[in-house]
Design an enzyme around this catalytic site. Sequence first.
Site, short mmCIF file in Angstrom:
data_model
loop_
_atom_site.label_atom_id
_atom_site.label_comp_id
_atom_site.label_asym_id
_atom_site.label_seq_id
_atom_site.Cartn_x
_atom_site.Cartn_y
_atom_site.Cartn_z
N ASP A 231 17.41 56.23 34.83
CA ASP A 231 16.73 56.06 36.25
C ASP A 231 16.14 55.07 36.66
OD1 ASP A 231 15.95 59.11 37.59
OD2 ASP A 231 14.64 57.75 38.18
N ASN A 239 15.56 53.25 49.01
CA ASN A 239 15.60 53.77 50.75
C ASN A 239 15.25 53.62 52.00
OD1 ASN A 239 18.60 54.81 49.56
ND2 ASN A 239 17.85 56.47 48.79
N ASP A 248 22.82 52.52 48.85
CA ASP A 248 24.02 52.24 47.68
C ASP A 248 24.53 51.19 46.81
OD1 ASP A 248 24.09 55.59 48.56
OD2 ASP A 248 25.52 54.79 50.17
N GLU A 274 20.15 58.16 41.56
CA GLU A 274 20.02 57.40 41.04
C GLU A 274 19.58 57.90 39.35
OE1 GLU A 274 15.59 59.26 42.06
OE2 GLU A 274 17.77 59.25 42.64
#
Length: 371
Positions: A231, A239, A248, A274
């Site tokens: 993770d 973000n 991304d 993620e």
Amino acid sequence: MDGLTSTATARPLAEPSALDHVVELTRSRDRGLVEESLISALVDLVDAREVTIWRLDPSGAADASAADVAQRGSWQRVTRRLAQTGDTASNPATAEATDATDAPAASRPEHLRCLREQVRVDVGQDLAGLHHVLLPMDSELEGGGVIELVLAQPIEPRDMRVATSMLRIHANFMHLLDYSERDTLTGLLNRKSFDETFLKATVLEARRQFAADGEQRRQGQPRHPYLGVIDVDHFKRVNDVHGHLIGDEVLVLVARIMRSALRSEDRLYRFGGEEFVVMLDASDDEGARAAFERLRLAVAAYEFPRAGHVTVSVGYVDVRPGDTPQAAFSRADTGVYHAKAHGRDQVVAYAALVAAGTVTESDGENDIVLF
């Protein structure tokens, strides 16, 4: 009918035709079986004494140049078949052969040229008088590869056309599998392709555990399947601060680092957001930890263009006979949860949490209790 007699003459079984091999090659979604079908076709259709699939493991940074690959990479023998016995070996660790199962990239310059230039390379004759021919596998397929044919005589033009046609059919079929099984953003396998691989791993592990002692001794040191959940730490912050396009980009680069830090035979998945999953084989828990630590360190050392320093938290667990994908994932995710709660950027083994009394697991339902 009276006065008439009928005699039936048994016909010998015909050798498999090219069409038979095409049907066999495209009947399964298991990539290992597809590759075995490909080499079986080449053994039969071009009368090869031996067929080997080689893949170049970069063993370097995520953005390694061609020169870096040639210096630090190694050729891994993925699958090999001997025509005279029909034996197929699909694991570089157990394949029986007179030559090494892997070799430094630069030690096989003909293989490098075949892969990079996507051209046929005639290596020549070996000491036994056999002819070696290299044919490129589609470079757009993950990992790329080179097919090595060993023949009693130089390959005939007709056999060459047959071999290249089978390779094109193989590449087309693999592209179809990629389209249905891969995450469009990262190119890793997607979640829906995970269950089949996982269940096959549990079957293999059950066979290994219940094999006779003598059988295990013949196989040497056994390897166990492990599942890891990865993770990206503080991904929401990436973000929020930089925008989803940069988020991304981070995911794409993490996927690239995963490919370079882990082995070509390890199965890499993006589960969404993620979250990533890895299925790999290791001789023991420490071997699995070393692989996941190598991945963690590679991500931490990478300078992401806009996001800067990014880390990952990893939890991993051994896959047991009879495991379900959900149960194993839940145990590994417990390791991720523990890592997130204790500073992030670390690898946590579920077994270590149980041994330390940090978590308990019921015998029947794999219920987990956190302390």
